[in-house]
Design a protein around this motif. Sequence first.
Motif, PDB file in Angstrom:
ATOM      1  N   ARG A 124       0.829  -1.209   0.000  1.00  0.00           N
ATOM      2  CA  ARG A 124       0.000   0.000   0.000  1.00  0.00           C
ATOM      3  C   ARG A 124       0.866   1.263   0.000  1.00  0.00           C
ATOM      4  O   ARG A 124       0.528   2.249   0.638  1.00  0.00           O
ATOM      5  CB  ARG A 124      -0.925   0.021   1.220  1.00  0.00           C
ATOM      6  CG  ARG A 124      -2.035  -1.013   1.159  1.00  0.00           C
ATOM      7  CD  ARG A 124      -2.895  -0.947   2.401  1.00  0.00           C
ATOM      8  NE  ARG A 124      -3.988  -1.887   2.346  1.00  0.00           N
ATOM      9  CZ  ARG A 124      -5.185  -1.607   1.866  1.00  0.00           C
ATOM     10  NH1 ARG A 124      -5.439  -0.399   1.403  1.00  0.00           N
ATOM     11  NH2 ARG A 124      -6.140  -2.510   1.847  1.00  0.00           N
ATOM     12  N   PHE A 409      -9.115  -5.336  -1.369  1.00  0.00           N
ATOM     13  CA  PHE A 409      -8.107  -4.603  -2.135  1.00  0.00           C
ATOM     14  C   PHE A 409      -6.938  -5.519  -2.476  1.00  0.00           C
ATOM     15  O   PHE A 409      -6.558  -6.380  -1.679  1.00  0.00           O
ATOM     16  CB  PHE A 409      -7.613  -3.405  -1.309  1.00  0.00           C
ATOM     17  CG  PHE A 409      -6.415  -2.706  -1.895  1.00  0.00           C
ATOM     18  CD1 PHE A 409      -6.571  -1.759  -2.885  1.00  0.00           C
ATOM     19  CD2 PHE A 409      -5.128  -3.007  -1.466  1.00  0.00           C
ATOM     20  CE1 PHE A 409      -5.472  -1.112  -3.437  1.00  0.00           C
ATOM     21  CE2 PHE A 409      -4.015  -2.376  -2.008  1.00  0.00           C
ATOM     22  CZ  PHE A 409      -4.195  -1.424  -3.000  1.00  0.00           C
ATOM     23  N   ALA A 418      -4.033  -1.102  -9.144  1.00  0.00           N
ATOM     24  CA  ALA A 418      -4.815  -1.454  -7.960  1.00  0.00           C
ATOM     25  C   ALA A 418      -6.147  -2.057  -8.379  1.00  0.00           C
ATOM     26  O   ALA A 418      -6.764  -1.623  -9.356  1.00  0.00           O
ATOM     27  CB  ALA A 418      -5.044  -0.223  -7.093  1.00  0.00           C
ATOM     28  N   VAL A 420      -9.894  -2.949  -6.655  1.00  0.00           N
ATOM     29  CA  VAL A 420     -10.752  -2.703  -5.490  1.00  0.00           C
ATOM     30  C   VAL A 420     -12.104  -3.350  -5.757  1.00  0.00           C
ATOM     31  O   VAL A 420     -12.712  -3.132  -6.811  1.00  0.00           O
ATOM     32  CB  VAL A 420     -10.934  -1.192  -5.237  1.00  0.00           C
ATOM     33  CG1 VAL A 420     -11.834  -0.971  -4.035  1.00  0.00           C
ATOM     34  CG2 VAL A 420      -9.585  -0.511  -5.029  1.00  0.00           C
ATOM     35  N   MET A 436      -6.629   4.208  -5.222  1.00  0.00           N
ATOM     36  CA  MET A 436      -6.662   3.035  -4.345  1.00  0.00           C
ATOM     37  C   MET A 436      -7.963   3.058  -3.535  1.00  0.00           C
ATOM     38  O   MET A 436      -8.856   3.868  -3.803  1.00  0.00           O
ATOM     39  CB  MET A 436      -5.437   3.024  -3.440  1.00  0.00           C
ATOM     40  CG  MET A 436      -4.117   3.100  -4.208  1.00  0.00           C
ATOM     41  SD  MET A 436      -2.664   3.003  -3.173  1.00  0.00           S
ATOM     42  CE  MET A 436      -2.586   1.256  -2.880  1.00  0.00           C
ATOM     43  N   ASP A 437      -8.052   2.168  -2.558  1.00  0.00           N
ATOM     44  CA  ASP A 437      -9.253   2.146  -1.722  1.00  0.00           C
ATOM     45  C   ASP A 437      -9.250   3.280  -0.702  1.00  0.00           C
ATOM     46  O   ASP A 437     -10.303   3.713  -0.239  1.00  0.00           O
ATOM     47  CB  ASP A 437      -9.389   0.799  -1.014  1.00  0.00           C
ATOM     48  CG  ASP A 437      -8.151   0.472  -0.179  1.00  0.00           C
ATOM     49  OD1 ASP A 437      -7.076   1.061  -0.432  1.00  0.00           O
ATOM     50  OD2 ASP A 437      -8.270  -0.371   0.733  1.00  0.00           O
ATOM     51  N   PRO A 459     -15.005   2.833  -0.978  1.00  0.00           N
ATOM     52  CA  PRO A 459     -13.592   3.076  -1.285  1.00  0.00           C
ATOM     53  C   PRO A 459     -13.415   4.272  -2.216  1.00  0.00           C
ATOM     54  O   PRO A 459     -14.313   4.599  -3.016  1.00  0.00           O
ATOM     55  CB  PRO A 459     -13.140   1.771  -1.953  1.00  0.00           C
ATOM     56  CG  PRO A 459     -14.397   1.121  -2.425  1.00  0.00           C
ATOM     57  CD  PRO A 459     -15.486   1.540  -1.502  1.00  0.00           C
TER      58      PRO A 459
END
Length: 607
Positions: A124, A409, A418, A420, A436-437, A459
């Motif tokens: 992350r 994720f 990414a 999600v 991203m989330d 998200p």
Amino acid sequence: MYRQRFLSAKELEDLLMNPSSDEDDEFNQKVDKAIETNVIILPPKNDALSDHEEIDDNVQLLEDVNILPNELAGELELEGILDDLQCEPNDSENASTSQNIASTSKKESTSFQYKLPKWSKSHRVGFSNTPKDASSEKIQAIYNKIGSFNPLQIFELFLDNEIINFIVESTNTYANADRNNLTFKTNFNEIRTFIGIMYFSGLHTVPQLDLYWSNQPVFRCNIIKEAMSRERFKLIKSFLHACDNSTIDPSDKFAKVSTLNNMLNKNFIQFGVFSHHLSIDEQMIPYYGRHSAKMFIRGKPIRFGYKYWDLCSHDGYLYQFIPYGGASADNSPGFGLGENVVLRLLFNIDVPDQYTVTFDNFFTSHKLIYRLSELGYFATGTVRENRTGKAKLTEPKQMKKQNRGTMDFAFDKENGIAAVRWNDNSIVTVLSNHLMDQPITQAKRFDRKKMKHVNILMPNAIHKYNSTMGGVDLFDNAISNYRIRIRGKKWYWTLLSNALDAALVNAWKIHGICKKFAKETPMSQLEFRTYVVDSLLRSSNIPPTHQREGNPNEMVRFDDTKHTIIKMEKRLRCRNCSSQTIFCCKKCKIPIHPKCFDTYHTRTHSS
């Protein structure tokens, strides 16, 4: 992709409504696996080169058709688009080896090596690059250039003199080609007035075309009657053309409008791509006649018609569009239909890192997101389960059993992508190379058990997708609100009408962008279209022979554009001083003395 022809609508309808339960039926398995199914109504072979569709201009066809028509002049063809992962693999291909992609632009001229994803749930660290927003500087440049323009002047930037002269030349050529004893000839002002009447039909709809010239008080349209006669309008309509039939490409299914489409695409992008957020989606143009590019898509608001692929801003400005003519279109090897559409529509973007691009699950695949990353684009799209690149996410069936708002994720460390997944009313999966989330936001949903609205977790990638995806829908909605209602008997008439509507909608959109930049209230679409229509219809060269009912539109009266004095056939009372005069304003078409001309057209003296 697969294709299957049927001789009758009944045979095809039985297949769609009552699919075979035989697991060994290979064709039915393909129908079930298709990500999109189109029904194409093929024209009869002996009419293949005809311009005409034999339908009554006054018949209103039903748009809420749920089944296919029973009587067709030609054959039916069922076209199914399969996901590239469902197609049978070629033994000579290897996903990990370099694949050469056919170039549609300079950006596609180099070889492309697809790297297999390496998914991780703990990675992350985020993305190293983020999109740069340069939209404010670009909009300021547009405002400095056209901020003082009135609606008609803005409209003429899109449907410019070059396009109208091209229509004039094409119409005259078509009317006089191989026709004996015909001396038809139109001109620039007539076509402008003709287009004004076309736009007027979207503001004021009547059941039949002839009623625009009716003397009945219920249907009376004086502005139409004074702009052009009924028979002249019908004659121009019968010959209206936007191509030279002697030079068109027989292999181009949209040859009748291809040149016009190219000219409009050029005008639509004359200010560059000035929006930070872009979206790609399909647009359906209603059509009920016979043509090989006509589509039938079940479940769509417009089920019968032509399909266009559109690149729009998030607020509905159309930058580029591509007609879809079926599987014969050239595609880059290694990519599916939807992926190729995205690459083609992004051709004119020179600085990819200044934009975000959003599209739905018809287009998205892990391979496409990776390719766009290689080209420098920041892309986000919902994705189907078999296109995620085998992302390590909770299975949809298992996630559906969990509470609404549950998310998962995964991150592709090799390619910087990414994935999600989110549990809402249904399971939604998004791939992105810049979102991203995190950070988590909230969404309001109605809970049937508690019988009240509740907040659930959402998200960030889903939130950004929802806020930037609807540009094509906004553009399509703006067209449908005041769509040209005059019908034609030629297969390309609806495409010509849609092209005119697109030019006017884009003009209204750019007007709104300029006004908002100046922190002023923009015109509504109705006000904007009314101004343009009024200006087009009052700008004809036909002098008034009697006094008009009411005053001209104030926006036209005070626009300080193309107001000139001409002589009339008889004397009428001056609109300013009420004494007799033989002069009038050519644009406003009201009697006016030369000495009263400036006073009448100056706002400071009008009160």
